[in-house]
Design a protein around this motif. Structure first.
Motif, PDB file in Angstrom:
ATOM      1  N   UNK A 132     -51.937  38.241  63.461  1.00 55.70           N
ATOM      2  CA  UNK A 132     -51.738  37.551  62.182  1.00 55.70           C
ATOM      3  C   UNK A 132     -50.446  36.731  62.121  1.00 55.70           C
ATOM      4  N   UNK A 133     -50.265  35.775  63.038  1.00 56.78           N
ATOM      5  CA  UNK A 133     -49.049  34.953  62.993  1.00 56.78           C
ATOM      6  C   UNK A 133     -49.003  34.109  61.717  1.00 56.78           C
ATOM      7  N   UNK A 134     -47.780  33.758  61.280  1.00 55.62           N
ATOM      8  CA  UNK A 134     -47.646  32.895  60.103  1.00 55.62           C
ATOM      9  C   UNK A 134     -48.182  31.506  60.414  1.00 55.62           C
ATOM     10  N   UNK A 135     -47.941  31.074  61.647  1.00 61.33           N
ATOM     11  CA  UNK A 135     -48.386  29.736  62.047  1.00 61.33           C
ATOM     12  C   UNK A 135     -48.840  29.760  63.501  1.00 61.33           C
ATOM     13  N   UNK A 136     -49.832  28.949  63.796  1.00 60.38           N
ATOM     14  CA  UNK A 136     -50.310  28.829  65.164  1.00 60.38           C
ATOM     15  C   UNK A 136     -49.994  27.407  65.616  1.00 60.38           C
ATOM     16  N   UNK A 137     -49.340  27.285  66.774  1.00 62.80           N
ATOM     17  CA  UNK A 137     -48.877  25.964  67.217  1.00 62.80           C
ATOM     18  C   UNK A 137     -49.397  25.657  68.624  1.00 62.80           C
ATOM     19  N   UNK A 169     -59.489  24.784  63.955  1.00 61.86           N
ATOM     20  CA  UNK A 169     -60.072  25.101  62.635  1.00 61.86           C
ATOM     21  C   UNK A 169     -60.540  26.555  62.584  1.00 61.86           C
ATOM     22  N   UNK A 170     -61.053  27.052  63.732  1.00 60.87           N
ATOM     23  CA  UNK A 170     -61.477  28.463  63.763  1.00 60.87           C
ATOM     24  C   UNK A 170     -60.283  29.385  63.580  1.00 60.87           C
ATOM     25  N   UNK A 171     -59.111  28.901  63.975  1.00 58.99           N
ATOM     26  CA  UNK A 171     -57.899  29.732  63.898  1.00 58.99           C
ATOM     27  C   UNK A 171     -57.269  29.766  62.507  1.00 58.99           C
ATOM     28  N   UNK A 172     -57.720  28.881  61.621  1.00 60.83           N
ATOM     29  CA  UNK A 172     -57.140  28.856  60.274  1.00 60.83           C
ATOM     30  C   UNK A 172     -57.733  30.000  59.459  1.00 60.83           C
ATOM     31  N   UNK A 173     -56.895  30.790  58.885  1.00 56.36           N
ATOM     32  CA  UNK A 173     -57.361  31.887  58.015  1.00 56.36           C
ATOM     33  C   UNK A 173     -56.496  31.877  56.770  1.00 56.36           C
ATOM     34  N   UNK A 174     -57.116  31.985  55.619  1.00 53.66           N
ATOM     35  CA  UNK A 174     -56.354  32.056  54.370  1.00 53.66           C
ATOM     36  C   UNK A 174     -55.353  30.919  54.279  1.00 53.66           C
ATOM     37  N   UNK A 175     -54.091  31.273  54.124  1.00 53.61           N
ATOM     38  CA  UNK A 175     -53.035  30.268  53.996  1.00 53.61           C
ATOM     39  C   UNK A 175     -52.557  29.733  55.340  1.00 53.61           C
ATOM     40  N   UNK A 176     -52.961  30.420  56.430  1.00 54.13           N
ATOM     41  CA  UNK A 176     -52.422  30.036  57.733  1.00 54.13           C
ATOM     42  C   UNK A 176     -53.014  28.712  58.235  1.00 54.13           C
ATOM     43  N   UNK A 177     -52.140  27.792  58.617  1.00 53.75           N
ATOM     44  CA  UNK A 177     -52.663  26.582  59.219  1.00 53.75           C
ATOM     45  C   UNK A 177     -52.324  26.558  60.703  1.00 53.75           C
TER      46      UNK A 177
END
Ligand code: IPE
Length: 257
Positions: free
Chosen positions: A161-166, A220-228
């Motif tokens: 559950x990272x805050x952001x995926x880069x 897009x599959x990696x976006x969950x809830x507020x996480x972009x």
């Protein structure tokens, strides 16, 4: 915590077998260190993996005839690359350890089979950064196959559950046209399901965005809830640092909606 993938296109020269971009990697590791953020790192294989894996059709598994020698060689090559990345992180002052997927995980028909991530979790609790990478992995159906860094990103994002995926790549982001062929091509700074489908209809995806489009799908599959999920150009000096520090930078952000 940030989950960061250093793409093979930025850490290697993809056109030349086993050409490591040492200066770029050194700078990116320093930018990660200077950001002060806790990270979990994945890197691609670039020309240390794709060239031989493609020649020997390793992604297709045993039936395509990939030899044990080819598997051993690609496995060795990507570990050589991984050692150089881990060394650069340590030199930048980031305590990092290698987690080779081929030694820890199994796949089933190309999908990672519920990998045990306890070891990674424990390293992170100790303040040590796990570094995993695209690798040759045993497959219970196909004998063996290729586990990409992007597949690892999806599994790790779900688990930690990272805050952001880069995703750090060699391009500024997704364009509406091919920027190499059309100087009027515009960067799309935000992408959601609807806009990605629209771009795909309007343009010839294969010609124009190629791998970038596929990357957007997995982003897009990696976006969950507020996480972009962000695609940023690692060849632009200081851009990764600014992004990790929460500044607005040139990039494409994928959002669920
Ligand atoms: C590929 O990993 C792994 C092998 C070919 C062994 P990735 O698909 O994540 O690598 P890049 O980022 O595209 O180079």
């Amino acid at each position: 915590m940030f989950l960061v993938k250093l793409g093979g296109s930025v850490i290697t020269d993809k056109t030349q077998y086993k050409r490591f971009n040492s200066e770029v990697v050194r700078r990116l590791c320093q930018e990660i260190k200077d950001s002060g953020q806790m990270v979990l790192i994945v890197h691609g294989a670039g020309s240390f993996g794709h060239v031989l894996a493609h020649d020997h059709r390793l992604a297709e598994g045993q039936e395509a005839g990939g030899s044990p020698e080819a598997i051993a060689k690609v496995s060795l090559d990507v570990r050589e690359l991984n050692s150089m990345v881990v060394s650069a992180l340590i030199e930048a002052g980031i305590p990092a350890v290698s987690i080779p997927p081929g030694a820890c995980f199994m796949m089933s028909d190309g999908q990672l089979r519920s990998p045990d991530l306890e070891v990674m979790r424990r390293y992170m609790e100790l303040g040590i950064v796990p570094v995993s990478f695209g690798d040759v992995v045993l497959d219970e159906r196909k004998g063996f196959g290729i586990c990409s860094g992007d597949q690892l990103m999806e599994v790790l994002a779900d688990a930690f559950h990272p805050d952001r995926v880069v995703f750090v790549s060699d391009i500024d982001g997704l364009f509406d046209r091919d920027p190499k062929k059309d100087c009027h091509a515009q960067l799309i700074d935000r992408v959601d399901r609807e806009s990605l489908d629209r771009i795909s209809c309007e343009i010839n995806v294969k010609d124009v965005t190629g791998g970038v489009h596929g990357k957007m799908e997995s982003m897009l599959r990696l976006c969950r809830g507020q996480r972009d999920c962000v695609l940023v150009n690692g060849l632009a000096e200081g851009r990764l640092l600014s992004l990790l520090q929460g500044e607005d930078v040139t990039c494409t952000v994928a959002r669920k909606d």
